[in-house]
Design a protein around this motif. Structure first.
Motif, PDB file in Angstrom:
ATOM      1  N   GLU A 201      11.266   8.527 -26.561  1.00 37.23           N
ATOM      2  CA  GLU A 201       9.972   7.852 -26.571  1.00 37.23           C
ATOM      3  C   GLU A 201       8.968   8.587 -25.691  1.00 37.23           C
ATOM      4  O   GLU A 201       7.791   8.712 -26.024  1.00 37.23           O
ATOM      5  CB  GLU A 201      10.136   6.408 -26.096  1.00 37.23           C
TER       6      GLU A 201
ATOM      7  N   ARG B 197       7.570   3.946 -12.500  1.00 34.90           N
ATOM      8  CA  ARG B 197       7.481   2.559 -12.956  1.00 34.90           C
ATOM      9  C   ARG B 197       6.902   2.493 -14.371  1.00 34.90           C
ATOM     10  O   ARG B 197       7.340   1.709 -15.208  1.00 34.90           O
ATOM     11  CB  ARG B 197       6.601   1.768 -11.985  1.00 34.90           C
ATOM     12  N   MET B 198       5.904   3.332 -14.610  1.00 33.92           N
ATOM     13  CA  MET B 198       5.264   3.336 -15.921  1.00 33.92           C
ATOM     14  C   MET B 198       6.251   3.726 -17.017  1.00 33.92           C
ATOM     15  O   MET B 198       6.184   3.221 -18.142  1.00 33.92           O
ATOM     16  CB  MET B 198       4.083   4.301 -15.910  1.00 33.92           C
ATOM     17  N   LEU B 199       7.164   4.617 -16.695  1.00 38.11           N
ATOM     18  CA  LEU B 199       8.100   5.124 -17.697  1.00 38.11           C
ATOM     19  C   LEU B 199       9.365   4.292 -17.789  1.00 38.11           C
ATOM     20  O   LEU B 199      10.232   4.572 -18.621  1.00 38.11           O
ATOM     21  CB  LEU B 199       8.465   6.578 -17.354  1.00 38.11           C
ATOM     22  N   ALA B 200       9.454   3.271 -16.960  1.00 36.11           N
ATOM     23  CA  ALA B 200      10.646   2.428 -16.982  1.00 36.11           C
ATOM     24  C   ALA B 200      10.821   1.787 -18.349  1.00 36.11           C
ATOM     25  O   ALA B 200       9.865   1.315 -18.961  1.00 36.11           O
ATOM     26  CB  ALA B 200      10.533   1.343 -15.907  1.00 36.11           C
ATOM     27  N   GLY B 201      12.022   1.795 -18.849  1.00 33.53           N
ATOM     28  CA  GLY B 201      12.291   1.156 -20.125  1.00 33.53           C
ATOM     29  C   GLY B 201      11.959   2.018 -21.321  1.00 33.53           C
ATOM     30  O   GLY B 201      12.042   1.568 -22.458  1.00 33.53           O
ATOM     31  N   MET B 202      11.579   3.271 -21.082  1.00 35.22           N
ATOM     32  CA  MET B 202      11.314   4.171 -22.205  1.00 35.22           C
ATOM     33  C   MET B 202      12.441   5.197 -22.290  1.00 35.22           C
ATOM     34  O   MET B 202      12.853   5.760 -21.280  1.00 35.22           O
ATOM     35  CB  MET B 202       9.984   4.895 -22.006  1.00 35.22           C
TER      36      MET B 202
END
Lengths: 150, 150
Positions: free
Chosen positions: B128, B119-124
């Motif tokens: 990045e 979840r923390m890495l979502a969208g990266m």
DNA sequence: TGATTCATGTCAGCATTCTGACATACATTG
DNA sequence: CAATGTATGTCAGAATGCTGACATGAATCA
């Protein structure tokens, strides 16, 4: 004490925890001679930048519970670094402010803390710094997104 | 607004602390149903990846003191998740290992923790992520450089 | 208006982690 | 071989932060 390659070292979460731990240690080290803890400093810095913050708001800003912040605030009040009105001007929130003594105390701490931050950013380009800023904000946003306000 | 202090709105140090705090909260949230704390999980994960780590080594890996880790290890031993020999094979260090029960307990926790990291890495993007990795390592290295070996 | 909901300050008890200290085991060095 | 330095495990006490709980003030809503 062998540090042979294990991919616990490839986890961004672990690295984030490590970085935060090292930063905290470095701050504690420079603040200890001033008789100040990291939370202590955080509280004063928050009040300097946003005078009138309530206990609960300070707690959120320093990432502790309002109960913990309250204990700290009572100490800072007793020692004359912070003042709070006896009665709430509105609601229950008591707006806290730095005393001149608190401001002087903060000044020394700020010098110490800034030196740590400067050291941390050494060797990073301006582009890398803004990139780091953006990436950390992205992580925070993503983690909070699934929190459902809990 | 901010004369010469550390501007909290733009401070990478503050943002790092915030990210770490949010990550920790998220991990605690998913580990609580399993009756496990973050340090608890860290200890098991370290032992899974590097069997035979001593108490002191585990403490360094989990960023707590060896005294704190010792308290935790005694609990984990009593509950049957970890075993340590009665006598040290060499020196004073007691190599700790997971029991089958500890391994099973860890498996559930790993699933939960991995979901948080995802979840923390979502969208990266991948770029990045590797950028974040490099930048965090740079911060850690720079901070440790001035630590005088602490 | 009265009830509900929410945020706040605060008290009490508990958990976790830390600092300080000591004895032990090995390595290094003279 | 003896002295020293470093690393470890462990005990004890203290500091710090947290959870649970309660009462209060204000906003919202039926």
């Amino acid at each position: 004490m062998n540090q042979d390659g294990v991919d616990l070292e490839t986890s961004l979460g672990y690295l984030l925890k490590e970085a935060s731990s090292v930063l905290r240690s470095a701050m504690e080290e420079v603040l200890r001679p001033l008789g100040m803890s990291v939370t202590h400093y955080s509280c004063l810095e928050l009040l300097a930048q946003r005078p009138g913050l309530s206990n609960s708001e300070l707690a959120r800003g320093a990432f502790v519970t309002r109960q913990s912040m309250n204990v700290l605030l009572q100490t800072l009040e007793r020692e004359g670094y912070v003042t709070r009105p006896a009665a709430a001007p509105v609601g229950k929130a008591l707006p806290a402010r730095l005393t001149p003594s608190g401001r002087r105390s903060l000044e020394k701490a700020t010098v110490a803390v800034r030196s740590v931050e400067v050291r941390m950013l050494a060797g990073m380009t301006e582009a890398e710094r803004s990139g780091a800023f953006r990436i950390l904000q992205s992580m925070i946003r993503s983690l909070r997104a699934g929190d459902d306000g809990a």
